[in-house]
Scaffold this motif. Structure first.
Motif, PDB file in Angstrom:
ATOM      1  N   TYR A  93       0.770 -11.304  -8.328  1.00 42.52           N
ATOM      2  CA  TYR A  93       0.141 -10.137  -7.719  1.00 42.52           C
ATOM      3  C   TYR A  93       0.255  -8.908  -8.638  1.00 42.52           C
ATOM      4  CZ  TYR A  93      -1.284 -11.944  -3.196  1.00 42.52           C
ATOM      5  OH  TYR A  93      -1.955 -12.597  -2.198  1.00 42.52           O
ATOM      6  N   GLU A  94       1.397  -8.750  -9.299  1.00 48.31           N
ATOM      7  CA  GLU A  94       1.556  -7.610 -10.217  1.00 48.31           C
ATOM      8  C   GLU A  94       0.584  -7.717 -11.388  1.00 48.31           C
ATOM      9  OE1 GLU A  94       5.686  -7.676 -11.142  1.00 48.31           O
ATOM     10  OE2 GLU A  94       6.285  -6.937  -9.155  1.00 48.31           O
ATOM     11  N   GLN A  95       0.394  -8.947 -11.913  1.00 48.59           N
ATOM     12  CA  GLN A  95      -0.590  -9.142 -12.988  1.00 48.59           C
ATOM     13  C   GLN A  95      -1.999  -8.827 -12.492  1.00 48.59           C
ATOM     14  OE1 GLN A  95       0.696 -13.243 -13.691  1.00 48.59           O
ATOM     15  NE2 GLN A  95       1.245 -12.717 -15.805  1.00 48.59           N
ATOM     16  N   ALA A  96      -2.281  -9.235 -11.243  1.00 49.18           N
ATOM     17  CA  ALA A  96      -3.607  -8.971 -10.677  1.00 49.18           C
ATOM     18  C   ALA A  96      -3.844  -7.470 -10.508  1.00 49.18           C
ATOM     19  CB  ALA A  96      -3.753  -9.688  -9.342  1.00 49.18           C
ATOM     20  N   PRO A 101      -6.106  -2.267 -10.315  1.00 52.03           N
ATOM     21  CA  PRO A 101      -5.147  -1.398  -9.615  1.00 52.03           C
ATOM     22  C   PRO A 101      -5.710  -0.732  -8.374  1.00 52.03           C
ATOM     23  CG  PRO A 101      -5.920  -0.364 -11.636  1.00 52.03           C
ATOM     24  CD  PRO A 101      -6.426  -1.759 -11.660  1.00 52.03           C
ATOM     25  N   ALA A 102      -7.031  -0.641  -8.259  1.00 54.32           N
ATOM     26  CA  ALA A 102      -7.650   0.022  -7.114  1.00 54.32           C
ATOM     27  C   ALA A 102      -8.383  -0.980  -6.225  1.00 54.32           C
ATOM     28  CB  ALA A 102      -8.608   1.109  -7.587  1.00 54.32           C
ATOM     29  N   ASP A 103      -7.910  -2.217  -6.197  1.00 54.34           N
ATOM     30  CA  ASP A 103      -8.544  -3.246  -5.366  1.00 54.34           C
ATOM     31  C   ASP A 103      -7.820  -3.302  -4.023  1.00 54.34           C
ATOM     32  OD1 ASP A 103      -9.088  -5.909  -4.162  1.00 54.34           O
ATOM     33  OD2 ASP A 103     -10.260  -6.192  -5.990  1.00 54.34           O
ATOM     34  N   GLU A 104      -8.460  -2.794  -2.983  1.00 53.84           N
ATOM     35  CA  GLU A 104      -7.811  -2.702  -1.680  1.00 53.84           C
ATOM     36  C   GLU A 104      -7.530  -4.073  -1.066  1.00 53.84           C
ATOM     37  OE1 GLU A 104     -12.215  -2.819  -0.815  1.00 53.84           O
ATOM     38  OE2 GLU A 104     -10.872  -1.966  -2.330  1.00 53.84           O
ATOM     39  N   LEU A 131      -5.606   1.639   2.481  1.00 50.05           N
ATOM     40  CA  LEU A 131      -6.343   2.509   3.402  1.00 50.05           C
ATOM     41  C   LEU A 131      -6.833   3.772   2.709  1.00 50.05           C
ATOM     42  CD1 LEU A 131      -4.360   2.264   6.756  1.00 50.05           C
ATOM     43  CD2 LEU A 131      -6.706   1.539   6.319  1.00 50.05           C
ATOM     44  N   LYS A 132      -6.061   4.296   1.765  1.00 48.30           N
ATOM     45  CA  LYS A 132      -6.518   5.477   1.020  1.00 48.30           C
ATOM     46  C   LYS A 132      -7.751   5.145   0.194  1.00 48.30           C
ATOM     47  CE  LYS A 132      -2.372   8.333   0.563  1.00 48.30           C
ATOM     48  NZ  LYS A 132      -1.376   8.919  -0.378  1.00 48.30           N
ATOM     49  N   LEU A 133      -7.773   3.937  -0.369  1.00 50.52           N
ATOM     50  CA  LEU A 133      -8.931   3.517  -1.162  1.00 50.52           C
ATOM     51  C   LEU A 133     -10.142   3.242  -0.282  1.00 50.52           C
ATOM     52  CD1 LEU A 133      -7.047   1.109  -3.583  1.00 50.52           C
ATOM     53  CD2 LEU A 133      -8.236   3.198  -4.267  1.00 50.52           C
ATOM     54  N   ARG A 134      -9.899   2.723   0.922  1.00 46.57           N
ATOM     55  CA  ARG A 134     -11.002   2.379   1.829  1.00 46.57           C
ATOM     56  C   ARG A 134     -10.553   2.612   3.261  1.00 46.57           C
ATOM     57  NH1 ARG A 134     -13.344  -3.680   2.244  1.00 46.57           N
ATOM     58  NH2 ARG A 134     -14.335  -3.492   4.278  1.00 46.57           N
ATOM     59  N   PRO A 135     -10.737   3.822   3.778  1.00 47.83           N
ATOM     60  CA  PRO A 135     -10.235   4.160   5.120  1.00 47.83           C
ATOM     61  C   PRO A 135     -10.789   3.291   6.240  1.00 47.83           C
ATOM     62  CG  PRO A 135     -10.816   6.146   3.888  1.00 47.83           C
ATOM     63  CD  PRO A 135     -11.319   4.986   3.089  1.00 47.83           C
ATOM     64  N   ASP A 136     -11.960   2.681   6.036  1.00 53.18           N
ATOM     65  CA  ASP A 136     -12.558   1.866   7.094  1.00 53.18           C
ATOM     66  C   ASP A 136     -12.248   0.384   6.932  1.00 53.18           C
ATOM     67  OD1 ASP A 136     -14.040   1.441   4.798  1.00 53.18           O
ATOM     68  OD2 ASP A 136     -15.987   1.365   5.846  1.00 53.18           O
ATOM     69  N   TYR A 137     -11.224   0.051   6.130  1.00 50.75           N
ATOM     70  CA  TYR A 137     -10.869  -1.346   5.891  1.00 50.75           C
ATOM     71  C   TYR A 137     -10.056  -1.851   7.083  1.00 50.75           C
ATOM     72  CZ  TYR A 137      -9.090  -5.392   3.203  1.00 50.75           C
ATOM     73  OH  TYR A 137      -8.772  -6.654   2.756  1.00 50.75           O
TER      74      TYR A 137
END
Length: 856
Positions: A93-96, A101-104, A131-137
């Motif tokens: 997951y850290e490598q991913a 880095p901005a994949d919600e 949620l910060k990256l995509r509030p409607d997730y």
């Protein structure tokens, strides 16, 4: 022109970097092809490595490969999880996240793994970032709400809404500071409110510590928002790890804390205060004749406590802590052996058991009956370090309590009075309107009579308060309860016979240690739910009878007579009906299925001792050994639980666990049902086949107080609400609707239907119109379930003997209604999570069903 000569050189270097490297391009191309081939072959680990190589060498492929990379990561993580390679899982997951880095979606997925493994603070951080990256997730929002229940427990809101409690603490702190305690340490600061009270009272220096990362960050935000960021130093650590001058420059003159639980000592206040007196606090004032300045001596708020107790009868406690029935469904429980809840009624420390559980006595379904008057169990002075240190070595205290009325002894209840100083105190008693629950010590059952004396032992051997009912004195004879084990004496018409029976226990050989099996309290309550098991037994019997007839007809048509001989003498399993029970935890449903005859049942029970109980019950109920198997013993991992029983067979019935004890639909229920349907033989069934959600409009101030800090006014003048209210959750769980303080504003109404046998009947949204029967404010919609095992047989999670609790959706804003108003409820189900919004719609009309959204 400055730097004029540098620009062409920069351009030449850039052009050289963009020149194609045929060898690298070939490697990227072949690795991408290999990744896709490995993905097709379900070799997820190798595919993941190839994708890492491709995306590191050629970031231009990120958008193209994102979805495939996510899928590969998630499948590989499942495999790593199943074989316990947890560090490798997190490394992946850290490598991913280095690549995305901005994949919600990846952030949310990693948060789910962290939460399952107990890293709740870290999980919350990942859900919050998603949620910060995509509030409607929706997945991240639901996960954040789920983890918020763990990180910020609901009592935080009740406590901050408890104006009386807050004022008493503020006054005690103000009085201490104004008398000279000008350096303060707040242990377990939570929101920071007690530390801010000290600063507002005029303390020169204020320090605070908090172990929870979530609460530490929250306290930092609250302190900064109230303009005290530079004057209160908050440390993210346990007070036991603090040192002078490493963490604070010198000893303080006042420690304030509320690190107490319902059993007073359960959050470690004794250990914390002993350490504080030795390492963090100035020495205490030694006596009335000592006249040192307050600033030169140390003290603690609260100053001490008095603990009270009471013996009582309560069916609700009884059914959650011991087996109360002799038969479950079609099974005799005589051979089950001793079954215990995880709560131990013993004065001896036992790491495998909890010393007490907690309940709010005033909200127990069915109420409770006091069997003794309240008694004083313990006094403790938090300003006396010698007394604190001697607590664990105190001699066990025996207290004799006169029995005031006849009843069955089920438990001892404990509460306390917290003495903040000489003048002010707080009570956690059952009659108080407080945020506190009471500590409950379940005991071995015994029928008490007036004029009996109950002997209770009080000890603190491992810094936990332990109460144990050890004996009953009746007519001058002492009956030892700790020798009764799991026996449940019932009130006998012949008192002499009952007394002789009890005295006979004294002759037993106490050197033999009886083996026992531990069940969760909810599992014990499930066993005691006779109606639930009887209805399951009836529904299974109907299905198996129908399938037997079908099997007979099929075999007669083929000219081969069916072999329905006595199942006890049958060893051939080839023609048996196969039933799979994938219930969570301990379940007897597989045995109930096997008891129908001509059935091979598979249980998902994992724990060895619980499997032993099922084997004993199978033997004692004449179920052939080969007709019961444990499915997870044959399955490589839990992810593969829903599989065919063999290459040649399909399941006749699959039993799914649909509702969590807390009152919510189980996660991924519909996905499991979809897979289960594919594994059924013709005519087979999923149990249950349908779940109907019912609800009601209510006005409940209690639910509001437990959901968020209420009102526009600051708490004691401090701005706290906007910060802690971030952790408000829309659905409250573990409710007892029968005792919930509320006004019912409507009749019950059907909200939603989940069909586990017919996917085409399902939907995601539904609008329901319900008429208000009373005027008031709709603050919540409690909901529960009618679980249909087949078309005619159902069980309700609202029934009095249900092992399930209820849940409630709390509206963001209360809705004013008048009697006769029509209220439109928009009900949504997303991945087993129910959400409801409400609006007044005074155009009467039938219930509307929105089927335009995708099917579940």
């Amino acid at each position: 022109m400055p730097n004029a000569n540098g620009r062409p050189k920069h351009g030449r270097r850039a052009r050289r970097r963009r020149r194609e490297d045929p060898a690298r391009n070939e490697l990227v191309s072949s690795s991408l092809e290999s990744a896709q081939q490995c993905l097709f072959n379900q070799d997820y680990g190798t595919a993941f490595v190839h994708y890492l190589l491709v995306l590191n060498l050629a970031p231009v492929f990120k958008d193209f490969a994102r979805d495939s990379f996510r899928f590969t990561l998630f499948k590989w993580a499942e495999e790593l999880d199943s074989v316990g390679r947890i560090q490798d899982l997190f490394n992946c997951y850290e490598q991913a996240l280095e690549l995305f880095p901005a994949d919600e979606v990846i952030l949310n997925s990693m948060g789910e793994h962290l939460f399952r493994m107990g890293f709740r603070d870290e999980a919350a951080g990942h859900f919050h970032k998603a949620l910060k990256l995509r509030p409607d997730y929706p997945e991240a929002r639901e996960n954040f709400h789920r983890v918020a229940n763990w990180l910020v427990e609901r009592w935080h809101f009740l406590m901050l809404n408890d104006h009386g409690r807050n004022c008493k603490y503020q006054q005690a702190i103000q009085k201490a500071v104004q008398s000279g305690c000008n350096t303060v340490l707040d242990i377990g600061t939570g929101t920071g409110i007690l530390g801010m009270c000290a600063k507002k009272a005029g303390a020169d220096e204020v320090y605070a510590c908090e172990l929870s990362k979530t609460m530490y960050e929250l306290a930092c935000e609250v302190v900064a928002a109230n303009g005290m960021e530079g004057s209160i130093k908050i440390l993210h650590m346990k007070s036991l790890e603090m040192e002078v001058p490493k963490d604070i420059p010198h000893r303080v003159s006042l420690v304030v804390t509320e690190t107490v639980d319902a059993g007073l000592f359960g959050e470690g206040i004794i250990e914390s205060l002993i350490h504080a007196w030795h390492h963090l606090l100035l020495p205490p004032q030694r006596g009335e004749n000592e006249f040192r300045e307050q600033s030169a001596t140390g003290r603690v708020i609260p100053a001490g406590a008095t603990v009270f107790g009471m013996a009582f009868e309560c069916l609700e406690i009884r059914r959650h802590h011991r087996l109360c029935v002799s038969d479950v469904g079609s099974l005799s429980m005589a051979a089950a052996g001793e079954l215990r809840s995880p709560v131990s009624c013993s004065s001896e420390p036992d790491d495998s058991m909890e010393p007490y559980t907690t309940e709010r006595l005033s909200r127990l379904p069915g109420g409770y009956k006091p069997l003794t008057e309240p008694f004083t169990a313990l006094n403790i002075d938090f300003n006396n370090v010698e007394e604190l240190e001697g607590l664990s070595s105190r001699q066990v205290q025996q207290i004799r309590l006169p029995v005031i009325q006849e009843g069955e002894l089920d438990a001892l209840a404990v509460w306390f009075q917290l003495h903040l100083d000489e003048e002010s105190s707080l009570s956690t008693g059952p009659q108080e309107d407080t945020c506190w629950e009471q500590a409950i010590y379940p005991v071995h059952a015994f029928a008490l009579k007036p004029h009996d004396e109950l002997v209770v032992e009080v000890s603190c051997r491992d810094a936990y308060l332990r109460l144990c009912a050890v004996a009953v004195v009746r007519d001058g004879h002492e009956i030892r309860l700790d020798l009764q084990h799991a026996k449940t004496p019932i009130s006998n018409a012949n008192p002499e016979a009952e007394l002789c029976s009890a005295l006979a226990c004294l002759q037993t050989d106490q050197t033999q240690t009886k083996d026992f099996c531990m069940l969760e309290c909810s599992e014990m309550a499930l066993l005691n739910n006779q109606d639930y098991h009887q209805r399951f037994c009836s529904a299974l019997a109907k299905l198996i009878s129908r399938l037997k007839v079908k099997c007979e007809n099929r075999q007669q048509g083929s000219g081969v007579p069916p072999d329905f001989t006595d199942p006890a003498n049958s060893t051939d399993c080839s023609d048996l009906l196969y039933v799979l029970d994938v219930s969570e935890g301990f379940s007897l449903l597989s045995l109930i299925a096997a008891s129908q005859g001509h059935v091979k049942a598979y249980s998902s029970v994992e724990k060895n001792k619980q499997q032993e109980v099922l084997r004993r019950l199978a033997y004692s109920n004449n179920i052939p050994e080969q007709h019961l198997e444990f499915w997870l013993n044959n399955s490589e991992d839990e992810q593969g639980m829903l599989q065919r029983p063999s290459r040649e067979k399909l399941w006749s019935a699959i039993i799914l666990d649909c509702v969590e004890t807390c009152g919510l639909i189980r996660q991924k229920l519909m996905e499991k049902a979809s897979l289960a349907r594919c594994l059924l033989e013709e005519g087979g069934r999923v149990f249950p086949e349908r779940i109907v959600v019912h609800g009601m409009l209510v006005e409940s101030d209690v639910l509001l107080l437990e959901s968020a800090v209420q009102g526009q006014e600051p708490t004691l003048g401090f701005n706290i609400a906007p910060f802690i209210n971030q952790f408000t959750v829309p659905v409250h769980v573990f409710l007892d609707f029968s005792t919930l303080q509320c006004r019912r504003l409507s009749e019950s109404v059907e909200l939603f239907v989940l069909d586990l046998m017919d996917a085409n009947a399902n939907y995601t949204n539904r609008e329901v119109k319900v008429q208000a029967t009373s005027s008031g404010r709709i603050t919540a919609i409690p909901f529960w379930y009618h679980i249909f095992l087949d078309q005619e047989i159902s069980v309700s999670t609202l029934s009095q003997n249900s092992h399930w609790k209820q849940a409630a959706v709390v509206l963001q804003q209360p809705l004013e209604v008048r009697a006769g108003d029509w209220v439109c409820l928009a009900v949504k189900l997303h991945k087993s999570t129910i959400s409801i919004s409400a609006s007044v719609d005074n155009v009467p009309g039938p219930m509307e069903l929105n089927t335009t959204d995708s099917l579940i």
